[in-house]
Scaffold this active site. Sequence first.
Site: not given
Ligand code: M6R
Length: 618
Positions: A2, A27, A78, A104-105, A491, A495, A498, A514, A613
């Site tokens: 927050c 925030r 938040w 906040n917290g 992962e 990262k 993307e 394979h 997002k």
């Molecule tokens: O909000 P979510 O965790 O359900 O979102 C799923 C994916 O869209 C999300 O994890 C996406 O792959 C990441 N933002 C990538 O860094």
Amino acid sequence: MCGIVGYIGPRCATDVIMDGLRRLEYRGYDSAGLALVPRAGGQVHVIKRQGEIETGLQRGLQEDPPRFSGAGIGHTRWATHGPPSDDNAHPHTDCTGSLAVVHNGIIENYFELGQALREEGHKFRSEVDTEVIPHLVETHRDAGADLLEATMEAVRNLRGAYALAVVESGKGDDGEALVGVRRESPLIVGVGEDEYFLASDIAAVLPYTRNVVILENGDFALLTRNGYAIFDESGQEVERPVEVVDWDAEDAERGGHPHFMIKEILEQPAAWVAALQGRIGDDTVYLPELEYTTGIVDRLSQVYLVGCGTSYHAALAARPQFERMLGIPARAEIASEFRYADPALGTDSLVVFVSQSGETADTLACLDLAKQADAPTLGITNVVGSSLSRGVDDVVFTRAGPEISVASTKTYTTQLLILDLIAGHLGTTRGMREENAQRMRAVLAHAPDLPGEAERLLDDQEAVLGVAGYLAPWEDAFFIGRGLDFAAAMEGQLKLKEISYIHAEACAAGELKHGTLALIEQDIPVIAISTQDHLREKMASNVEEVRARGGWICLVTDRPEDRTAAIADAVIPIPRTAEVLSPVLVALALQLLAYHTAVMRGCPVDKPRNLAKSVTVE
Ligand code: M6R
């Protein structure tokens, strides 16, 4: 988390606080409010509304216009306890309405404190942990303490990590006072000309002053029209340096960092502290949120862990732990596949949904599917009040704070931690073999050290920068690993691709021969991850396979002294921890790698092309 703003001085406090809140809205954004001190004394004027500032609080000010006031506090929320609503929005007041608090917290012991205060006759109006604070301060005020002393006394009763601002209505200008408290969560004092500010972020005060005092942990700040004073934990008045900030307003939102992504990567030690707070101790996991799941855990015969993208990768990493701890089959499933796969769900299938936003359309469709089959459902999300949190039988929040960058970082590593805790908790309830109980004890013993280990990793980024420099000109890269390191590789490749737009793919190291090995040619970058003792020799052989084809190898390892590291072209060392927890530290290193590579390539890190997002459509 927050945002907090407080003001005392000659200007219109409403304008200053609203301006500060708008600068802090990134925030937290589910509700906002302010409390203003009337010049004539009496009750503080509180206006608070659910929703964004423009559509919620701004409208509230039009409906209930405050009189001119020169002192007040504000908050943009938040949610962590209690869903977003007008009542749960801050500020919260005492019974008389003459003092108000924003926070906040997390207050861990709010439940016991609330019970005791209710028994004493205090009236509560919300579901949030914060509300115990004004009532505690009120108790000490009634006993004759002044606002600062009463706040110090109240804080002695609180457990948790937090920052607070308290305002009290005095009689006339002389009686107005603001008190700030810093316990783990940041809080600063802005020092202007005959005016003073409290804020969770420097961004809130920049239009008014560049002189700030960064409070230290345990500090209290007292702000009046005549000046400010800082006191340490013991109540002793102390001097803290006034620093001059030269950030522009946009830098300030990102805490002076060029991108939200790096800010969020660096926030991970604090996010992990928050995620674990109150949830582990004495070889035990405390997750009262799992009330329903704990009650039915004995009748389970299978577990599905469902998510998309990064959240799916968290499911992938947690799967073996669930299978071991609960002693039943566990599967990680991609939500967009699972929803159409006609899975054999029943009342004995626990379906665990992992989603940062709690709004991902495919994940929510799977929740519908599970509900139709009467399967017990459990959600792990970062967003209180999200559709997922409202739809599942039990929900555990990751408490990572808002994540702005499209690339998930702190929400992923907190998901990993929470999933491990849940597996441990459910396994303990069902009863597990001694070797698994030992594994769980190792997780609980090492988890509290992770934030410190992460700090060390974040402090020395030289190795990562070197590898990023090598990767940046390439258009292809490979990530290999086995077991948990394969989940980490998945992962890592996501990262990198993307945000840097480098084509990256992850391969289970044993699968190389394979097919994927055909793509390994001279100097092509291969990130090999090796943190699992029982797979180390196998990984060493896979690294040799790549090397024999001329691949350029970066080894991410917790054993940089090993023979495999000696044959790698570069090594990213990560601290050694319990094996189950190593994906958390590997993730940190690979997030930094992706970030620096993307920056070197000039990519728009926080907003990669074609991505959003939160993916709320199929
Ligand atoms: O909000 P979510 O965790 O359900 O979102 C799923 C994916 O869209 C999300 O994890 C996406 O792959 C990441 N933002 C990538 O860094």
